[in-house]
Design an enzyme around this catalytic site. Structure first.
Site, PDB file in Angstrom:
ATOM      1  N   ILE B  88       2.321   2.189  -3.135  1.00 62.39           N
ATOM      2  CA  ILE B  88       2.710   1.255  -4.202  1.00 62.39           C
ATOM      3  C   ILE B  88       3.226  -0.012  -3.557  1.00 62.39           C
ATOM      4  O   ILE B  88       3.925   0.032  -2.539  1.00 62.39           O
ATOM      5  CB  ILE B  88       3.834   1.841  -5.078  1.00 62.39           C
ATOM      6  CG1 ILE B  88       3.404   3.196  -5.628  1.00 62.39           C
ATOM      7  CG2 ILE B  88       4.191   0.894  -6.195  1.00 62.39           C
ATOM      8  CD1 ILE B  88       4.475   3.848  -6.451  1.00 62.39           C
ATOM      9  N   CYS B  89       2.856  -1.161  -4.164  1.00 62.03           N
ATOM     10  CA  CYS B  89       3.437  -2.415  -3.714  1.00 62.03           C
ATOM     11  C   CYS B  89       4.575  -2.759  -4.661  1.00 62.03           C
ATOM     12  O   CYS B  89       4.346  -3.152  -5.798  1.00 62.03           O
ATOM     13  CB  CYS B  89       2.394  -3.517  -3.708  1.00 62.03           C
ATOM     14  SG  CYS B  89       3.112  -5.110  -3.351  1.00 62.03           S
ATOM     15  N   LEU B  90       5.771  -2.567  -4.190  1.00 56.58           N
ATOM     16  CA  LEU B  90       6.938  -2.818  -5.036  1.00 56.58           C
ATOM     17  C   LEU B  90       7.896  -3.709  -4.241  1.00 56.58           C
ATOM     18  O   LEU B  90       8.323  -3.340  -3.145  1.00 56.58           O
ATOM     19  CB  LEU B  90       7.601  -1.477  -5.368  1.00 56.58           C
ATOM     20  CG  LEU B  90       8.506  -1.427  -6.583  1.00 56.58           C
ATOM     21  CD1 LEU B  90       7.737  -1.854  -7.828  1.00 56.58           C
ATOM     22  CD2 LEU B  90       9.042  -0.033  -6.778  1.00 56.58           C
TER      23      LEU B  90
END
Lengths: 508, 178
Positions: B88-90
């Site tokens: 995930i790109c968070l």
């Protein structure tokens, strides 16, 4: 606990260039020094070096890990570190943004990135931190349980270190075997027990167990060690069987709790329990006897106290009479003194004669040190008053005497002054005479020296005036005639006038 | 370890007031560093009706290093890699953004919000991001298809319901470093 702040950890060291690495290690050094100072100042020897156990000489006890403590009192959420979520161990506050953290947590976060862990404001390790003293005080009041195994001691946090380091028997201390670098509870750390970290085979199962953990192994893990009690059909750990039989087993034959008061019943424990529950007839008697015994104890104690009190009372009575006697004697001696010497001064000195006074106190003339001190004080006061009066008198006397002496001296001085004035006038008169005679000589034709004229005119005025005349004639001889004449004419006449004595020379 | 205590507290926090549609459990009881989170697709998003598995891995240096959150269930989303890793790109979890004081509850909430509102400007899957921006209907259709295909039924965290890497609709496009 592994060392948390090792430089190898955190940012991968392999990719960093040598200068960067050097910089980082320098920063680590300064961080650890800050942690050390904070730790040593606030929580004694225990904190601050939690991570450095292996690198330095071993401390005498395993340092307390304040983040692992169990708190017995309710801890306010605001007293929890936002990083470790436990009550702050050594709270420090960031100066620019005012956020508070455990010093260990903050310094570790700072190693990762030199910013505030809450608002990312850049922080300088040397300038931007300060101690949070108020919070520290609040934390010190929280009640905590001693971290030692098997110790249930609960105390305010600030006192924990003392208990843990000095008194707690469960505190982990270095193993008595020098080759072993593990920790062992203080009560097990005796040289005769040796190193308890060596593995021995369990006597019931074949497992290798550390000596120190053997008891726990028997109680929890070991499957081969429980046996059924032959009497009561209960599973008992084998090596506890003896104590089970003596203390617990319901089938063991024991005697009634009130046996010492006459109940002769002996039965298996379970029957005895029932027997004691549906009151044993001896129970009432037993209680009575027990109470009576206690009463007797109390009575004997009271009696002893009474006798000591009586003795003391008698002593003090005796002392009182003695004191009265002494006072009377003292009063009579005072009267003698007053007759012999200056009133009200010497008797007081006699009373306050300190060795005697001290002796009188030691002899018990006074009821209490306070009374003695008060009396002493009053005496001092009266004495002071007398001294003051005396000083006043002496002062007056002195000033009178001084005045008398000085008056006489003053008169003499005034007399001398007037005499000097007269002499002065005489000299000026003589000068004038000399000048006049010189003027006459000039008018006649300048024959004869002025000195000769002067000497002839003042021949009969005695040795003193002769000497003065000699001095004056010297000056006159050095100076030109005209100037000499002008000098005297301009200076001397007004002075003579101001004296108000007229133009004529006074007579001696 | 001090971090154990913090993790225990975080876990209690998360289970006691879990974000909407989430249930949290430990992967195995002896290790607090790996969590399994089941997330119901938010009702206001295209993922509604699906059940997604999230694996939260806490590094040994936690909380000084960010946790790693991955999707165990395959999902058609611009900010989640379209493979069986499910990274995930968070923003919150990027190393330069992570703060030791951040809470895992906030992280989970952020993941849920990411499903409601994808961030096509900071994508991991630039193709899906493009599609999301240009052809929203197509994106919605594909996403729903993924939900039907992977996110129905019991959530498994062992990677069995992630499917083959080269899925029909999931031919992963050019990836950018989100």
């Amino acid at each position: 606990m592994p060392p948390p702040n090792t430089p190898e950890e955190g940012v991968p060291a392999a990719v960093s260039s040598p200068p960067a690495r050097a910089r980082r290690s320098a920063r680590n050094a300064s961080i650890s020094s800050v942690a050390a100072t904070i730790g040593s100042e606030t929580q004694g020897i225990c904190v601050g070096s939690v991570g450095d156990l292996s690198s330095r000489t071993r401390p005498c006890v395993l340092p307390i890990n304040y983040q692992e403590l169990r708190y017995e009192s309710e801890v306010d959420k605001s007293l929890e570190c936002p990083i470790c979520r436990t009550p702050f161990s050594v709270p420090i506050t960031t100066k620019p943004c005012g956020h508070t953290f455990c010093s260990v947590c903050l310094l570790r976060a700072h190693q990762m990135r030199p910013v505030c862990p809450i608002d990312r404001r850049p922080l300088d390790i040397d300038r931007d931190f300060c101690k949070a003293r108020v919070i520290h005080d609040q934390l010190d009041r929280l009640r905590v349980k001693c971290p030692s195994q098997g110790c249930d001691y609960v105390c305010p946090r600030e006192l924990l270190a003392v208990h843990y380091e000095r008194y707690c028997e469960g505190t982990p201390v270095p193993c008595p075997d020098n080759s072993c670098d593990l920790w062992i509870a203080r009560h097990d750390a005796t040289p005769d027990k040796g190193c308890l970290h060596k593995y021995t085979p369990c006597q019931y199962c074949s497992k290798q167990v550390m000596k120190a953990a053997l008891e726990e192994h028997y109680d929890r893990e070991c499957s081969g060690n429980t046996v059924k009690c032959a009497e009561c059909d209960v599973d008992v750990v084998q090596h506890r069987m003896e104590s089970h039989v003596v203390n617990d087993c319901p089938s063991t034959v024991v005697s009634c709790k009130w046996s010492s008061y006459g109940c002769g019943k002996k039965a298996p424990r379970r029957d005895i329990w029932a027997h004691e529950k549906k009151p044993c007839v001896y129970q009432a008697i037993g209680r009575l006897v027990k109470d009576r015994e206690e009463d007797r104890l109390i009575i004997s104690e009271l009696r002893a106290r009474l006798s000591t009190v009586e003795g003391r009372l008698r002593m003090s009575e005796k002392e009182k009479t003695e004191r009265k006697e002494r006072k009377r004697r003292q009063a009579s001696s005072n009267v003698d003194n007053t007759e012999n010497t200056i009133p009200a001064f010497v008797p007081d000195l006699n009373l306050s004669n300190s060795p005697r006074a001290a002796a009188s106190y030691n002899n018990g003339t006074w009821d209490s040190p306070e009374d003695y001190m008060l009396a002493q004080f009053e005496r001092m006061e009266t004495q002071m008053e007398d001294l003051r009066k005396n000083i006043h008198e002496l002062d007056g006397l002195h000033s009178m005497r001084l005045l008398n002496d000085t008056m006489r001296l003053n008169e003499q001085i005034a007399e001398l002054g007037s005499k000097v004035g007269v002499i002065g006038m005489h000299t000026t008169w003589l000068m004038n005479v000399q000048r006049q005679s010189r003027g006459q000589q000039r008018a006649v034709g300048g024959v004869g020296s002025p000195l000769g004229a002067f000497a002839s005119s003042s021949g009969g005025s005695g040795a003193t005036s002769g000497a003065t005349a000699g001095g004056v004639s010297d000056t006159l001889r050095n100076a030109p005639d005209n100037e000499g004449g002008r000098y005297y004419s301009s200076n001397m006449p007004p002075r003579r006038n101001s004296d108000g004595r007229g133009e004529n020379p006074p007579r001696l | 370890m001090a971090s154990q205590k913090r993790i225990a507290k975080e876990f209690a926090d998360c289970t006691n007031n879990a974000p909407a549609g989430m249930s949290i459990a430990l992967a195995n009881d002896s290790d607090v560093h790996k969590w399994h989170v089941t997330l119901d697709g938010p009702a206001e998003s295209v993922y509604s009706g699906g059940k997604f598995g999230l694996v939260v891995t806490l590094p040994p240096e936690y909380p000084f290093k960010a946790p790693v959150v991955t999707f165990a269930t395959r999902i058609y989303h611009p900010n989640v890699t379209n493979d069986n890793v499910g990274s995930i790109c968070l923003g919150l979890l990027k190393p330069e953004n992570w703060k030791p004081a951040s809470k895992l509850l906030g992280v989970l909430e952020a993941v849920r919000l990411l499903l409601v509102e994808p961030q096509p400007d900071d994508p991991l899957e630039s193709r899906i991001a493009d599609e999301y921006r240009r052809d929203r209907a197509e994106f919605d259709k594909n996403a729903r298809a993924y939900v039907q295909r992977y996110a129905k039924g019991l959530v498994k965290f062992d990677g069995t319901n992630v499917g083959p890497d080269a899925g029909a609709a999931g031919g992963s496009g050019k990836r950018s470093t989100g």
